[in-house]
Structure formats: C-alpha cells, structure tokens
Design an enzyme around this catalytic site. Structure first.
Site, PDB file in Angstrom:
ATOM      1  N   LYS A 246      -2.499 -45.707  55.410  1.00  0.00           N
ATOM      2  CA  LYS A 246      -2.250 -44.475  54.962  1.00  0.00           C
ATOM      3  C   LYS A 246      -0.665 -43.805  55.525  1.00  0.00           C
ATOM      4  O   LYS A 246      -0.265 -44.215  56.371  1.00  0.00           O
ATOM      5  CB  LYS A 246      -2.941 -43.357  55.394  1.00  0.00           C
ATOM      6  CG  LYS A 246      -4.319 -43.381  54.818  1.00  0.00           C
ATOM      7  CD  LYS A 246      -5.484 -42.178  55.518  1.00  0.00           C
ATOM      8  CE  LYS A 246      -6.769 -42.309  54.859  1.00  0.00           C
ATOM      9  NZ  LYS A 246      -7.008 -41.897  53.510  1.00  0.00           N
ATOM     10  N   ARG A 320     -16.555 -45.878  50.583  1.00  0.00           N
ATOM     11  CA  ARG A 320     -17.608 -46.522  49.452  1.00  0.00           C
ATOM     12  C   ARG A 320     -18.094 -47.720  49.782  1.00  0.00           C
ATOM     13  O   ARG A 320     -19.369 -48.009  49.444  1.00  0.00           O
ATOM     14  CB  ARG A 320     -17.138 -46.487  48.037  1.00  0.00           C
ATOM     15  CG  ARG A 320     -15.702 -47.380  47.744  1.00  0.00           C
ATOM     16  CD  ARG A 320     -14.909 -47.066  46.547  1.00  0.00           C
ATOM     17  NE  ARG A 320     -14.202 -46.009  46.728  1.00  0.00           N
ATOM     18  CZ  ARG A 320     -13.292 -45.357  46.056  1.00  0.00           C
ATOM     19  NH1 ARG A 320     -13.298 -46.150  44.704  1.00  0.00           N
ATOM     20  NH2 ARG A 320     -12.501 -44.317  46.168  1.00  0.00           N
TER      21      ARG A 320
HETATM   22  N1  BES Z   1     -11.259 -40.786  53.790  1.00  0.00           N
HETATM   23  C1  BES Z   1     -10.541 -40.622  52.626  1.00  0.00           C
HETATM   24  C2  BES Z   1     -10.573 -39.786  51.833  1.00  0.00           C
HETATM   25  C3  BES Z   1     -10.245 -38.309  52.425  1.00  0.00           C
HETATM   26  C4  BES Z   1      -9.005 -37.894  51.991  1.00  0.00           C
HETATM   27  C5  BES Z   1     -10.980 -37.476  53.019  1.00  0.00           C
HETATM   28  C6  BES Z   1      -8.508 -36.416  52.339  1.00  0.00           C
HETATM   29  C7  BES Z   1     -10.614 -36.331  53.587  1.00  0.00           C
HETATM   30  C8  BES Z   1      -9.480 -35.866  53.082  1.00  0.00           C
HETATM   31  C9  BES Z   1     -10.940 -41.859  51.710  1.00  0.00           C
HETATM   32  O1  BES Z   1     -11.396 -42.980  52.569  1.00  0.00           O
HETATM   33  C10 BES Z   1      -9.684 -42.404  51.106  1.00  0.00           C
HETATM   34  O2  BES Z   1      -8.803 -42.812  51.794  1.00  0.00           O
HETATM   35  N2  BES Z   1      -9.865 -42.545  49.634  1.00  0.00           N
HETATM   36  C11 BES Z   1      -8.746 -42.916  48.861  1.00  0.00           C
HETATM   37  C12 BES Z   1      -9.300 -43.745  47.842  1.00  0.00           C
HETATM   38  C13 BES Z   1      -8.238 -44.405  47.005  1.00  0.00           C
HETATM   39  C14 BES Z   1      -7.509 -45.552  47.647  1.00  0.00           C
HETATM   40  C15 BES Z   1      -8.921 -44.877  45.573  1.00  0.00           C
HETATM   41  C16 BES Z   1      -8.185 -41.647  48.218  1.00  0.00           C
HETATM   42  O3  BES Z   1      -8.877 -40.594  48.314  1.00  0.00           O
HETATM   43  O4  BES Z   1      -7.102 -41.620  48.301  1.00  0.00           O
HETATM   44 ZN    ZN Z   2      -9.791 -44.427  53.385  1.00  0.00          ZN
END
Ligand code: BES
Ligand code: ZN
Ligand code: ZN
Length: 472
Positions: A246, A320
């Site tokens: 991230k 997921r």
């Molecule tokens: N934990 C995150 C989702 C999230 C984002 C929670 C903001 C709380 C606040 C999740 O694991 C994630 O990173 N999801 C990605 C998925 C993508 C790579 C398809 C996302 O939402 O960007």
């Molecule tokens: Zn994630």
C-alpha cells in the site's frame, strides 16, 4: 464502565447539573425570560446545538425529540460535553417509551467511550452518577444497553490497539480471556491446525509475518436451541498490502483491518450476557499481511480449504482469501445463517461513504431484513445488489478464479462475489456479507462514535441474532 445510571421518579433529585434535550417547538414554549437568555448565546435548539446555562446548571441540547436516531446521537454528544466539567452527578429527563430510553442509554454509554490507553497525561473525568427521571424503571432496557455498549466498547478498544501490541496471538489471547470470563467454549488453532485444516489461503497471507496466524473460534451453546448462527470476522491485525504494498497514506489506519474480527468478539461477549436460545459460533481468521522474502506473491496459485484454486493478482486483496477459508470451515458447522464482517474494500467506502456498511448476499429478503434490523440498532447500511454479469469479472486463465476483478468498477461487489464462490449451494440463501471498511474506523467523531474505532457491526448483529432467537 465507570458510569452509574439510576432511575428516579423525583424531578427535583439533587445533581450537579442537568441535561435538557429540547427541540425547536419546545424551545418556543419556554418562558420568554429563558428564550431570550438562550437566544443571546445564539441557541435556537436546532439539531446538534448546545449551550450551557451556568445560572441554572443546565446543558440545553438541541435535537429532534421524536426521532430515535437523533436522541441516541444527542445523548452521546451531550455526555461528551458534560464530561469535561468538574461534576459528579447529572440528571436527565428520560422518556416514557422503551425504545427511546434504550436509545438514550446506549447513546450515553457509547458517547462516554474514549481511547486513552496510550496517553501519558489524562484528565480524569469526575462524572459517576446519572439519574434518569422516568415514571417507571426501565431496567431491562438499561441491562441490554449496558451489555451492548460494553461489548461495542470492547471491540473499539481492540481495534484501536496498535499493531505492535495486538498481533494475531494477542487477539487469540483476548478471545480466550473473553471465553473464560463469559463461560463460552473456545478453540484456538495454531499453524499446525491451519495446516491440518488445509487453510492454505490463511497460511499464505500470513507467511511473511514474524507473528504467527491464529484461527479463533468462540462457541455459545445454550441448553435450549433450535438454530445456529455462525459469524465470521476478518482479523487482519495489520494490512500492509503485502508485496502489492500500500502507499504510505493508505497504510495508516490499517490496524483497523481487524474490525470485523473484533466485532465478532464483541458480539460473542454480548451474546454470552444476553443468553438467547440460539447457538452462536464466532470465527476469526487472525493474521498480518506483510512483506518479506517468503511473502506470497502476485501470480501465486493457491488451493483453498474448499478446494477452489485462486490466482493471486494482488496481495492486498488478502481479506477475501482469509475469509474464504473461514467461510469453508463455517459451513461445516451446518449453520442456519452465516454472517461475515470485514473491512474488505476501499471501493465500499468510495461507494457508500465512511459511515455506511455494505450488505451483500444472494438472498434479497434476508438482505432487507438485516438492513431493517441494522437501522433500528442505529447502524447505517445499504444493500449492494449482486448480478450475474459481475461473476465473470473474477475469471482466471490459470486457476478457478482470480482474487481481484478484471475491472476497477464495482470493487465491493466483486469482492462479495468472490466470497460467494466459497458458499456452497445449500448455504447461498443463508449467507450475508457485511463490508464495514468505511464505518469501522473513522478519523473524526461522528454520531455516537469518538475518533477511531466505532465497533460497527456489533449492535446490528446482536439485534439480528436476538430477532432470529425470538423466532422472527
Ligand atoms: N483492508 C483493505 C480494505 C480497506 C480499505 C479497509 C480502506 C478499510 C479502509 C483490503 O484488504 C484491501 O486492501 N483491499 C483492496 C482490494 C483491491 C486490491 C482489489 C482495496 O480495496 O483497494
Ligand atoms: Zn489489503
Ligand atoms: Zn485488508
């Protein structure tokens, strides 16, 4: 919880100050002498306005008196204001209505929460006693409000705990302590257990972390029971994104990626106290998602516990994967309902805003039922509808499915659809997925919540369980 709430019929009960909830109609009916003093301080009893009248020792709080959501919020916000004063006792005129009084109590108890464990200098609040003036005692409403608020505040505390102090093992220890204190059965699974259960998805996500993953299961089993509800929580004690790292700005707050798991712990504690005639099992996949030489990689193909193979296209879509193995285990328990709670996608926050959880699932009636219960409990939700066209977006050339969608649109839904692939035909209509990524952690005060973790999901899921237990 330090607040002591008591009922009294005595309007003149002695207290240091009083909170008066007032709306614009009532304001106009006050004696002219009062309205003119209050107006001088720019107070007209609009929703959310507050003024403290020193001479009368009254905090006037503007709200909408016939709206339960406004009362809950007003109670939380007014409590936060008066807590700053050097007072010991407080009185509030209650309502002659169960639901409104419950909203008042839960508002007070949730509004009182603050996360100060890591502050070196704290100003201790002196407020201890709250008198509620009502014609009769609303003991059962208060009893439920205390249990629900305690468990919501428990979830908030764990979510707010920084990642170095709340590792998967610590989360499992907390779960074990809850189980022992509240007489729940429990099972904590270590790496060996995960291997035995063929939970390769959880093991892969966890591999680069120096903190071992844990599988957590809490069981509430009453003597008289006809139904079983299984809850599944995403317990990412930290989500760095893994090799699909991230950006720095998106990584902060990712301690809150355990929000779903913590909500499950909160619900289990509450259920142990409320003792409904229904079996409830809480499952949490607890792990970190980190980087390292042994990290799982984009392009890896993993075999899930359910036997479905997954091509990893983005290691940041780890939630997921963890949930998929947990959902597989959950179905072996033959539940009547499965509810998963997860801070799953940023897309859900983009779509619904920070305050609303997404409800997904194949059973439209069940989705609507949950939405209604959630709304009554004080949580905001919106149903995101699946459709058949979304299904092919997670196709993979090399494996059964991909862990991310081939388009960037509808990310909350494609994540939900991904989970849906792990739900067996006979459970498709018994499953609800809650994406709580927005409201689980908000970096400002809102509604009954202080800065940070909200414990979202706890109130709605408790009320859903109670509704099923009561045969509704
Ligand atoms: N934990 C995150 C989702 C999230 C984002 C929670 C903001 C709380 C606040 C999740 O694991 C994630 O990173 N999801 C990605 C998925 C993508 C790579 C398809 C996302 O939402 O960007
Ligand atoms: Zn994630
Ligand atoms: Zn995550």
């Amino acid at each position: 919880m330090s607040l002591n709430i008591k009922f009294t019929k005595d309007d003149d009960v002695k207290s240091d100050i009083e909170i008066v909830f007032i709306d614009q109609n009532l304001f106009k009916k006050l004696p002219k002498s009062k309205t003119s003093i209050l107006s001088l301080q720019s107070f007209s009893a609009k929703d959310g306005e507050a003024v403290f009248l020193q001479s009368d020792k009254i905090l006037y709080y503007g709200t909408i008196l016939d709206d339960i959501d406004s009362i809950r919020e007003a109670a939380a916000k007014a409590i936060r204001i008066v807590k700053k004063y050097d007072i010991k006792s407080l009185k509030i005129k209650g309502f002659e209505n169960s639901d409104f009084n419950y909203a008042l109590f839960i508002g007070i108890l949730l509004g009182d929460y603050e996360f100060i464990d890591y502050k070196s200098k704290i100003t201790k609040t002196t407020l201890t006693d709250i008198f509620i003036i009502t014609k009769k005692d609303y003991k059962s409403e208060l009893h439920k409000a205390m249990i629900v608020a305690n468990s919501t505040n428990l979830a908030r505390n764990i979510v707010n705990t920084p990642p170095q102090d709340c590792t998967p093992i610590v989360l499992a220890d907390i779960a074990k302590k809850i189980a022992k204190d509240f007489m729940l059965d429990y099972k904590i699974g270590d790496v060996k257990f995960l291997q035995k259960e063929k939970m390769e998805l959880i093991l892969s996500v966890a591999r680069a972390s120096t903190h071992e993953p844990r599988f957590i299961e809490l069981i509430y089993k009453p003597k008289k029971t006809k139904k079983r509800i299984v809850l599944v929580g995403k317990g990412l004690t930290y989500d760095s994104g893994g090799l699909s790292l991230k950006p720095a700005d998106y990584m902060t707050t990712m301690k809150a990626d355990k929000g779903g798991g913590c909500a499950v712990l909160g619900v289990m504690q509450a259920i142990a106290g409320l003792k409904p005639d229904i079996e409830v099992v809480g499952i949490i996949g607890a792990t970190e998602n980190m980087i390292g030489g042994n990290a799982y990689k984009p392009d890896d193909i993993l075999r899930s516990r359910e036997g479905i193979t997954i091509e990893v296209k983005n290691t940041d879509a780890e939630g997921r994967l963890v949930l998929a193995d947990c959902l597989s285990y959950a179905q072996d328990l033959k539940p009547d309902f499965i509810i998963d709670l997860a801070t799953l996608t940023g897309a859900c926050v983009v779509g619904l805003g920070e305050y609303t959880s997404g409800i997904m699932g194949y059973n439209k009636k069940l989705n609507i039922e949950f939405e209604k219960v959630a709304s009554k409990s004080g949580e905001l939700t919106a149903i995101l509808p699946f459709n058949k066209h979304l299904e092919k977006l997670i196709d993979s050339k090399n494996a059964d499915i991909s862990n991310v969608s081939s388009t960037r649109y509808g990310g909350a839904l494609t994540a939900g659809i991904f989970l849906g692939r792990f739900i067996r035909e006979e459970y498709k209509d018994k499953w609800i997925h809650l994406d709580i990524a927005g409201p689980a952690f908000v970096e400002k005060e809102w509604d009954v919540n202080s800065f940070g973790a909200s414990g979202i999901g706890v109130r709605s899921v408790i009320d859903f369980i109670l509704k099923v237990a009561n045969g509704a």
